[in-house]
Design a protein around this motif. Structure first.
Motif, PDB file in Angstrom:
ATOM      1  N   THR A   1       0.839  -1.202   0.000  1.00  0.00           N
ATOM      2  CA  THR A   1       0.000   0.000   0.000  1.00  0.00           C
ATOM      3  C   THR A   1       0.868   1.242   0.000  1.00  0.00           C
ATOM      4  O   THR A   1       0.599   2.210  -0.726  1.00  0.00           O
ATOM      5  CB  THR A   1      -0.926  -0.001   1.227  1.00  0.00           C
ATOM      6  N   ARG A   2       1.933   1.218   0.792  1.00  0.00           N
ATOM      7  CA  ARG A   2       2.867   2.345   0.857  1.00  0.00           C
ATOM      8  C   ARG A   2       3.494   2.615  -0.513  1.00  0.00           C
ATOM      9  O   ARG A   2       3.561   3.760  -0.966  1.00  0.00           O
ATOM     10  CB  ARG A   2       3.927   2.030   1.896  1.00  0.00           C
ATOM     11  N   ALA A   3       3.933   1.554  -1.177  1.00  0.00           N
ATOM     12  CA  ALA A   3       4.547   1.696  -2.501  1.00  0.00           C
ATOM     13  C   ALA A   3       3.552   2.273  -3.507  1.00  0.00           C
ATOM     14  O   ALA A   3       3.899   3.162  -4.300  1.00  0.00           O
ATOM     15  CB  ALA A   3       5.080   0.353  -2.981  1.00  0.00           C
ATOM     16  N   VAL A   4       2.317   1.797  -3.464  1.00  0.00           N
ATOM     17  CA  VAL A   4       1.290   2.298  -4.385  1.00  0.00           C
ATOM     18  C   VAL A   4       1.011   3.776  -4.127  1.00  0.00           C
ATOM     19  O   VAL A   4       0.952   4.587  -5.061  1.00  0.00           O
ATOM     20  CB  VAL A   4      -0.003   1.459  -4.264  1.00  0.00           C
ATOM     21  N   LEU A   5       0.851   4.144  -2.853  1.00  0.00           N
ATOM     22  CA  LEU A   5       0.543   5.538  -2.521  1.00  0.00           C
ATOM     23  C   LEU A   5       1.669   6.490  -2.922  1.00  0.00           C
ATOM     24  O   LEU A   5       1.421   7.553  -3.503  1.00  0.00           O
ATOM     25  CB  LEU A   5       0.258   5.672  -1.024  1.00  0.00           C
ATOM     26  N   LEU A   6       2.902   6.113  -2.615  1.00  0.00           N
ATOM     27  CA  LEU A   6       4.021   6.994  -2.948  1.00  0.00           C
ATOM     28  C   LEU A   6       4.254   7.078  -4.453  1.00  0.00           C
ATOM     29  O   LEU A   6       4.536   8.161  -4.988  1.00  0.00           O
ATOM     30  CB  LEU A   6       5.286   6.546  -2.222  1.00  0.00           C
ATOM     31  N   THR A   7       4.104   5.953  -5.146  1.00  0.00           N
ATOM     32  CA  THR A   7       4.243   5.967  -6.598  1.00  0.00           C
ATOM     33  C   THR A   7       3.147   6.820  -7.238  1.00  0.00           C
ATOM     34  O   THR A   7       3.422   7.627  -8.135  1.00  0.00           O
ATOM     35  CB  THR A   7       4.187   4.531  -7.161  1.00  0.00           C
ATOM     36  N   ALA A   8       1.918   6.659  -6.769  1.00  0.00           N
ATOM     37  CA  ALA A   8       0.812   7.472  -7.293  1.00  0.00           C
ATOM     38  C   ALA A   8       1.045   8.948  -6.994  1.00  0.00           C
ATOM     39  O   ALA A   8       0.787   9.809  -7.857  1.00  0.00           O
ATOM     40  CB  ALA A   8      -0.511   7.008  -6.688  1.00  0.00           C
ATOM     41  N   GLY A   9       1.545   9.255  -5.803  1.00  0.00           N
ATOM     42  CA  GLY A   9       1.814  10.649  -5.446  1.00  0.00           C
ATOM     43  C   GLY A   9       2.840  11.289  -6.358  1.00  0.00           C
ATOM     44  O   GLY A   9       2.659  12.425  -6.824  1.00  0.00           O
ATOM     45  N   VAL A  10       3.931  10.581  -6.620  1.00  0.00           N
ATOM     46  CA  VAL A  10       4.961  11.101  -7.516  1.00  0.00           C
ATOM     47  C   VAL A  10       4.396  11.270  -8.925  1.00  0.00           C
ATOM     48  O   VAL A  10       4.604  12.299  -9.577  1.00  0.00           O
ATOM     49  CB  VAL A  10       6.204  10.177  -7.517  1.00  0.00           C
ATOM     50  N   ALA A  11       3.667  10.256  -9.399  1.00  0.00           N
ATOM     51  CA  ALA A  11       3.100  10.321 -10.754  1.00  0.00           C
ATOM     52  C   ALA A  11       2.128  11.485 -10.892  1.00  0.00           C
ATOM     53  O   ALA A  11       2.172  12.241 -11.880  1.00  0.00           O
ATOM     54  CB  ALA A  11       2.410   9.007 -11.093  1.00  0.00           C
ATOM     55  N   ILE A  12       1.263  11.676  -9.904  1.00  0.00           N
ATOM     56  CA  ILE A  12       0.289  12.774  -9.953  1.00  0.00           C
ATOM     57  C   ILE A  12       1.002  14.116  -9.940  1.00  0.00           C
ATOM     58  O   ILE A  12       0.670  15.022 -10.721  1.00  0.00           O
ATOM     59  CB  ILE A  12      -0.718  12.655  -8.788  1.00  0.00           C
ATOM     60  N   PHE A  13       2.002  14.248  -9.061  1.00  0.00           N
ATOM     61  CA  PHE A  13       2.765  15.501  -9.016  1.00  0.00           C
ATOM     62  C   PHE A  13       3.419  15.801 -10.358  1.00  0.00           C
ATOM     63  O   PHE A  13       3.350  16.925 -10.869  1.00  0.00           O
ATOM     64  CB  PHE A  13       3.817  15.449  -7.906  1.00  0.00           C
ATOM     65  N   LEU A  14       4.054  14.785 -10.954  1.00  0.00           N
ATOM     66  CA  LEU A  14       4.740  14.987 -12.226  1.00  0.00           C
ATOM     67  C   LEU A  14       3.766  15.315 -13.357  1.00  0.00           C
ATOM     68  O   LEU A  14       4.035  16.196 -14.187  1.00  0.00           O
ATOM     69  CB  LEU A  14       5.578  13.764 -12.582  1.00  0.00           C
ATOM     70  N   VAL A  15       2.629  14.641 -13.392  1.00  0.00           N
ATOM     71  CA  VAL A  15       1.643  14.899 -14.448  1.00  0.00           C
ATOM     72  C   VAL A  15       1.068  16.305 -14.322  1.00  0.00           C
ATOM     73  O   VAL A  15       0.990  17.061 -15.304  1.00  0.00           O
ATOM     74  CB  VAL A  15       0.522  13.838 -14.429  1.00  0.00           C
ATOM     75  N   ILE A  16       0.673  16.681 -13.103  1.00  0.00           N
ATOM     76  CA  ILE A  16       0.083  18.013 -12.919  1.00  0.00           C
ATOM     77  C   ILE A  16       1.117  19.100 -13.217  1.00  0.00           C
ATOM     78  O   ILE A  16       0.817  20.103 -13.878  1.00  0.00           O
ATOM     79  CB  ILE A  16      -0.505  18.157 -11.499  1.00  0.00           C
ATOM     80  N   SER A  17       2.343  18.901 -12.752  1.00  0.00           N
ATOM     81  CA  SER A  17       3.400  19.885 -13.027  1.00  0.00           C
ATOM     82  C   SER A  17       3.723  19.939 -14.516  1.00  0.00           C
ATOM     83  O   SER A  17       3.945  21.026 -15.076  1.00  0.00           O
ATOM     84  CB  SER A  17       4.662  19.540 -12.234  1.00  0.00           C
ATOM     85  N   GLY A  18       3.753  18.780 -15.160  1.00  0.00           N
ATOM     86  CA  GLY A  18       4.016  18.730 -16.603  1.00  0.00           C
ATOM     87  C   GLY A  18       2.942  19.446 -17.393  1.00  0.00           C
ATOM     88  O   GLY A  18       3.242  20.192 -18.341  1.00  0.00           O
ATOM     89  N   ILE A  19       1.687  19.240 -17.013  1.00  0.00           N
ATOM     90  CA  ILE A  19       0.585  19.929 -17.694  1.00  0.00           C
ATOM     91  C   ILE A  19       0.722  21.432 -17.515  1.00  0.00           C
ATOM     92  O   ILE A  19       0.527  22.211 -18.461  1.00  0.00           O
ATOM     93  CB  ILE A  19      -0.778  19.423 -17.167  1.00  0.00           C
ATOM     94  N   ALA A  20       1.093  21.848 -16.301  1.00  0.00           N
ATOM     95  CA  ALA A  20       1.254  23.286 -16.036  1.00  0.00           C
ATOM     96  C   ALA A  20       2.330  23.887 -16.935  1.00  0.00           C
ATOM     97  O   ALA A  20       2.184  25.017 -17.408  1.00  0.00           O
ATOM     98  CB  ALA A  20       1.618  23.499 -14.566  1.00  0.00           C
ATOM     99  N   MET A  21       3.401  23.150 -17.179  1.00  0.00           N
ATOM    100  CA  MET A  21       4.487  23.678 -18.012  1.00  0.00           C
ATOM    101  C   MET A  21       4.148  23.636 -19.504  1.00  0.00           C
ATOM    102  O   MET A  21       4.639  24.447 -20.271  1.00  0.00           O
ATOM    103  CB  MET A  21       5.780  22.891 -17.756  1.00  0.00           C
ATOM    104  N   LEU A  22       3.304  22.686 -19.912  1.00  0.00           N
ATOM    105  CA  LEU A  22       2.973  22.541 -21.330  1.00  0.00           C
ATOM    106  C   LEU A  22       1.871  23.487 -21.796  1.00  0.00           C
ATOM    107  O   LEU A  22       1.789  23.794 -22.984  1.00  0.00           O
ATOM    108  CB  LEU A  22       2.562  21.095 -21.622  1.00  0.00           C
ATOM    109  N   LEU A  23       1.017  23.924 -20.902  1.00  0.00           N
ATOM    110  CA  LEU A  23      -0.068  24.826 -21.295  1.00  0.00           C
ATOM    111  C   LEU A  23       0.482  26.247 -21.428  1.00  0.00           C
ATOM    112  O   LEU A  23       0.767  26.924 -20.443  1.00  0.00           O
ATOM    113  CB  LEU A  23      -1.209  24.781 -20.272  1.00  0.00           C
ATOM    114  N   GLU A  24       0.610  26.680 -22.668  1.00  0.00           N
ATOM    115  CA  GLU A  24       1.248  27.971 -22.956  1.00  0.00           C
ATOM    116  C   GLU A  24       0.403  29.159 -22.504  1.00  0.00           C
ATOM    117  O   GLU A  24       0.940  30.238 -22.236  1.00  0.00           O
ATOM    118  CB  GLU A  24       1.555  28.074 -24.449  1.00  0.00           C
ATOM    119  N   GLN A  25      -0.916  28.988 -22.436  1.00  0.00           N
ATOM    120  CA  GLN A  25      -1.774  30.113 -22.073  1.00  0.00           C
ATOM    121  C   GLN A  25      -1.761  30.416 -20.573  1.00  0.00           C
ATOM    122  O   GLN A  25      -2.308  31.426 -20.146  1.00  0.00           O
ATOM    123  CB  GLN A  25      -3.213  29.896 -22.571  1.00  0.00           C
TER     124      GLN A  25
END
Length: 154
Positions: free
Chosen positions: A19-43
């Protein structure tokens, strides 16, 4: 049940590893995806991007808090670390360790008449591991609660 099970060597830490591995992996993935989207949206302006990154960081922090749960047993007692609380118990305070079918985690029946959830042992993803950990903690509690009685009688 604990007559067949020898207690583990102390100190020992019980935590839901899968459960710990799933939660931490999901947390990192969510952070990276949201941050990546923020950097890719030019507007988006700098403030909007920062808001996205902070939101991703907050989601990661919440999942990390969920992943920090554990039960640590040592010679003097047990420390139960749940999502927002930490409680130290002497062995004498623990009357019973319960993990009944359908329980989301172990419950410790205490000498003050209350029951303390111990989220560090939970059968969610790894049911057999949780059962073994609950048996180990039960064996430790029984071994340490019997020790003072043996000294009183001797």
């Amino acid at each position: 049940m604990s007559d067949k099970y020898a207690p583990p060597t102390l100190p020992v830490t019980f935590r839901p590893g899968h459960t710990r591995a799933v939660l931490l992996t999901a947390g990192v993935a969510i952070f990276l995806v949201i941050s990546g989207i923020a950097m890719l949206l030019e507007q988006l302006g700098p403030g909007d991007r920062l808001t996205f990154v902070i939101t991703g960081a907050l989601i990661f922090w919440v999942l990390a808090q969920l992943a920090r749960v554990k039960v640590v047993a040592d010679e003097s007692g047990v420390t139960v670390v749940n999502i927002v609380t930490r409680r130290r118990l002497a062995w004498e305070e623990i009357l019973q360790v319960n993990l009944r079918p359908g329980d989301p985690w172990v419950f410790l029946n205490l000498s003050d008449g209350t029951s303390l959830p111990a989220l560090g042992i939970q059968p969610g993803i790894a049911k057999q591991r949780a059962i073994a950990d609950a048996q180990a903690l039960r064996a430790l509690a029984e071994a340490h609660s019997a020790a003072p009685e043996a000294q009183d009688q001797g």
